[in-house]
Design a protein around this motif. Structure first.
Motif, PDB file in Angstrom:
ATOM      1  N   UNK A   1      38.307  45.122 -12.450  1.00  7.19           N
ATOM      2  CA  UNK A   1      38.555  45.994 -11.307  1.00  7.19           C
ATOM      3  C   UNK A   1      38.859  47.432 -11.720  1.00  7.19           C
ATOM      4  N   UNK A   2      39.397  47.623 -12.924  1.00  4.92           N
ATOM      5  CA  UNK A   2      39.832  48.950 -13.363  1.00  4.92           C
ATOM      6  C   UNK A   2      38.711  49.632 -14.137  1.00  4.92           C
ATOM      7  N   UNK A   3      38.331  50.818 -13.703  1.00  3.92           N
ATOM      8  CA  UNK A   3      37.237  51.566 -14.322  1.00  3.92           C
ATOM      9  C   UNK A   3      37.787  52.398 -15.475  1.00  3.92           C
ATOM     10  N   UNK A   4      37.242  52.157 -16.672  1.00  2.00           N
ATOM     11  CA  UNK A   4      37.635  52.926 -17.844  1.00  2.00           C
ATOM     12  C   UNK A   4      36.648  54.041 -18.167  1.00  2.00           C
TER      13      UNK A   4
ATOM     14  N   UNK B   1      39.338  50.544 -26.218  1.00  2.00           N
ATOM     15  CA  UNK B   1      40.759  50.179 -26.307  1.00  2.00           C
ATOM     16  C   UNK B   1      40.967  48.719 -25.935  1.00  2.00           C
ATOM     17  N   UNK B   2      41.795  48.021 -26.701  1.00  2.00           N
ATOM     18  CA  UNK B   2      42.110  46.622 -26.419  1.00  2.00           C
ATOM     19  C   UNK B   2      43.624  46.473 -26.333  1.00  2.00           C
ATOM     20  N   UNK B   3      44.084  45.297 -25.933  1.00  2.00           N
ATOM     21  CA  UNK B   3      45.501  45.117 -25.644  1.00  2.00           C
ATOM     22  C   UNK B   3      46.353  44.718 -26.821  1.00  2.00           C
ATOM     23  N   UNK B   4      45.985  45.093 -28.033  1.00  2.00           N
ATOM     24  CA  UNK B   4      46.786  44.770 -29.215  1.00  2.00           C
ATOM     25  C   UNK B   4      46.607  45.884 -30.240  1.00  2.00           C
TER      26      UNK B   4
ATOM     27  N   UNK C   1      40.204  44.107 -16.670  1.00  2.00           N
ATOM     28  CA  UNK C   1      40.791  43.340 -15.574  1.00  2.00           C
ATOM     29  C   UNK C   1      42.279  43.145 -15.799  1.00  2.00           C
ATOM     30  N   UNK C   2      42.922  42.412 -14.901  1.00  2.00           N
ATOM     31  CA  UNK C   2      44.372  42.261 -14.944  1.00  2.00           C
ATOM     32  C   UNK C   2      44.852  41.505 -16.172  1.00  2.00           C
ATOM     33  N   UNK C   3      43.981  40.716 -16.803  1.00  2.00           N
ATOM     34  CA  UNK C   3      44.372  39.969 -18.000  1.00  2.00           C
ATOM     35  C   UNK C   3      44.234  40.793 -19.274  1.00  2.00           C
ATOM     36  N   UNK C   4      43.667  41.988 -19.183  1.00  2.00           N
ATOM     37  CA  UNK C   4      43.418  42.816 -20.352  1.00  2.00           C
ATOM     38  C   UNK C   4      42.022  42.688 -20.916  1.00  2.00           C
TER      39      UNK C   4
END
Length: 508
Positions: free
Chosen positions: A358-361, A404-407, A372-375
């Motif tokens: 949902x989130x546009x980067x 970019x990633x969540x870690x 998305x909400x889960x990363x």
């Protein structure tokens, strides 16, 4: 040059691309193959609304005049309407209601369009047309509830600016039809959504004159609708058509047209629905079956939601008979699916979009990146097409991204799904089979298998919260890469070198 994707979202990705999808004439939804195809579409893509022609045509049997005791009466029958709408709702999709065409016994003339003869003339009795509209809309409200039907857009007619769809392309007559229809819909309930005029491309000042008319007469309009295609005149061959294509950016220009034309009018700011769009407007153009079509339309799906409230792909299935019953499995039909649920490359473009976050980067001329909400980060990338040398379009198009990633460190798992001229392309496989007109069961199973995207995976090292993604795209490739940071749960005793029993035989 490597493109650095921002870490923070720049906004939300519009879902205007999945708001609605087109379909063949209304009663085709009674067929098993149609419902099987729509069920598959809804499982893997999930459109919200569905729009097609012929709700009021004779094949649906709503308008039924009769004589009794020397007097003429009209009975309105909704036997098929109920079956179709019930099936839609059971599959999680709602009707985008198009009011048309004219029942033959109500029509003022005998001009028709399509193999199935939709009548395109105005009503010979305007009060009976109003009664038909009132009865139809009232029945939908009674059966499905007012709150539900208030959410269904109701569109008046189809492409009245073309003489093929509205006798003489008579705008004054259309204005009369629209005015009576819109007021009749609002008599049922003032909050029902009614709009139009569902114009074909190249309508000139039709839309502005429509805006002036409804403003001068205080006619209700809740949304504006138009269509968009980018092909030129048809070059006919037996059971087929070839056409030149304009750049896909022309579709986006057409999307933007209503907002630009209506600026300063009473209709400025209304929702705009593109209730049909595709590359070709012909249901027998082989471009629809190709990987080229998917790559061509990818930038349109990526950016179209910035311009309109919805844009509806025409159509979800090749269950479509405007020029007659199709003569082969692949015949250039509009559908995302062939008959018997063989997926085309453009189907996968939509299925890939359904997996975006949902989130546009980021968004560029050849890519779209979301989270998305889960990363999970999803990258949609496509090889730009060459309209001048279609058969010699280059392969080996490259794209380099920093994601970019969540870690902050470790590894990320990347799953890549691709369709191209070679991969996930049932049309190419069917061509190699010798283009069998009616594939047998074994051939159909093979085509379904070969229609699936090519998939591969890899582990990407994370450095400073980012991974480098290097993509080489084949000719007409559309690819989806889904990236998630790995939470490593490998047990401490794991040793891959010992799978075949080698190494230290003494138990740890």
């Amino acid at each position: 040059m490597r493109v650095s994707v921002p870490k923070e979202p720049t906004g939300r990705l519009s879902d205007a691309w999945r708001y609605c999808v087109g379909t063949g004439r209304f009663e085709l939804a009674l067929r098993r193959d149609y419902q099987d195809s729509l069920a598959l579409i809804q499982r893997e893509i999930g459109f919200r609304y569905i729009r097609g022609h012929g709700l009021l045509s004779d094949g649906v049997g709503v308008y039924r005049p009769y004589e009794h005791r020397g007097a003429r009466h009209v009975h309105h029958s909704f036997t098929y309407v109920d079956q179709v709408v019930d099936a839609y709702l059971d599959l999680g999709i709602k009707p985008f209601v198009e009011l048309g065409f004219m029942p033959a016994e109500l029509a003022s003339g005998d001009e028709t369009v399509f193999w199935w003869a939709g009548n395109i003339t105005s009503p010979r009795s305007w009060p009976e047309w109003a009664d038909l509209v009132r009865a139809t809309v009232s029945h939908l409200v009674d059966r499905y509830g007012l709150d539900e039907v208030r959410g269904w857009p109701i569109e008046v007619w189809n492409e009245p600016n073309l003489k093929q769809f509205w006798a003489g392309a008579d705008q004054d007559a259309y204005h009369r039809l629209y005015e009576l229809t819109a007021h009749t819909v609002k008599e049922v309930d003032a909050e029902l959504q009614v709009g139009g005029p569902a114009l074909a491309p190249g309508a000139g000042d039709w839309l502005v004159r429509f805006a002036d008319f409804v403003a001068s007469r205080d006619v209700p309009v809740d949304f504006v609708s138009q269509h968009a295609y980018t092909t030129g005149p048809a070059q006919h061959v037996p059971f087929g058509t070839h056409q030149r294509l304009a750049p896909a950016s022309r579709l986006l220009e057409q999307f933007a047209g209503p907002g630009r034309q209506l600026r300063g009018t009473a209709l400025a700011g209304l929702p705009v629905h593109i209730t049909e769009f595709n590359s070709s407007y012909r249901p027998d153009n082989p471009v629809h079956d190709t990987a080229f079509n998917a790559a061509y339309l990818a930038p349109v799906l990526a950016a179209g939601g910035d311009l309109v409230d919805s844009f509806s792909y025409w159509t979800f299935s090749d269950m479509f008979e405007e020029v007659g019953v199709p003569t082969a499995l692949f015949h250039g039909g509009f559908g995302l699916l062939t008959h018997r649920q063989v997926k085309k490359p453009t189907y996968h473009l939509y299925a890939f979009m359904a997996r975006m976050g949902e989130l546009l980067l980021a968004r560029g001329q050849d890519h779209l990146v979301t989270r998305d909400a889960t990363g999970r980060v999803a990258v949609l990338a496509w090889a730009p097409v060459d309209l001048t040398e279609h058969d010699a379009a280059p392969a080996g198009y490259t794209l380099a991204l920093s994601i970019p990633v969540g870690a902050p460190q470790g590894t990320a798992f990347a799953l890549r799904s691709s369709v191209s001229d070679e991969a996930g392309n049932a049309w190419a496989a069917w061509s190699a089979m010798g283009r069998p007109r009616s594939p047998d069961r074994r051939q159909l199973d093979t085509l379904r298998e070969l229609a699936e995207p090519a998939r591969r995976h890899q582990a990407l090292p994370i450095a400073d919260g980012r991974v480098d993604l290097d993509l080489t795209l084949d000719r007409h490739e559309v690819t989806l890469v889904e990236i998630t940071a790995v939470a490593d749960e490998t047990p401490p005793w794991w040793d891959g070198s010992r799978i075949l029993g080698s190494g230290n035989e003494q138990e740890d």
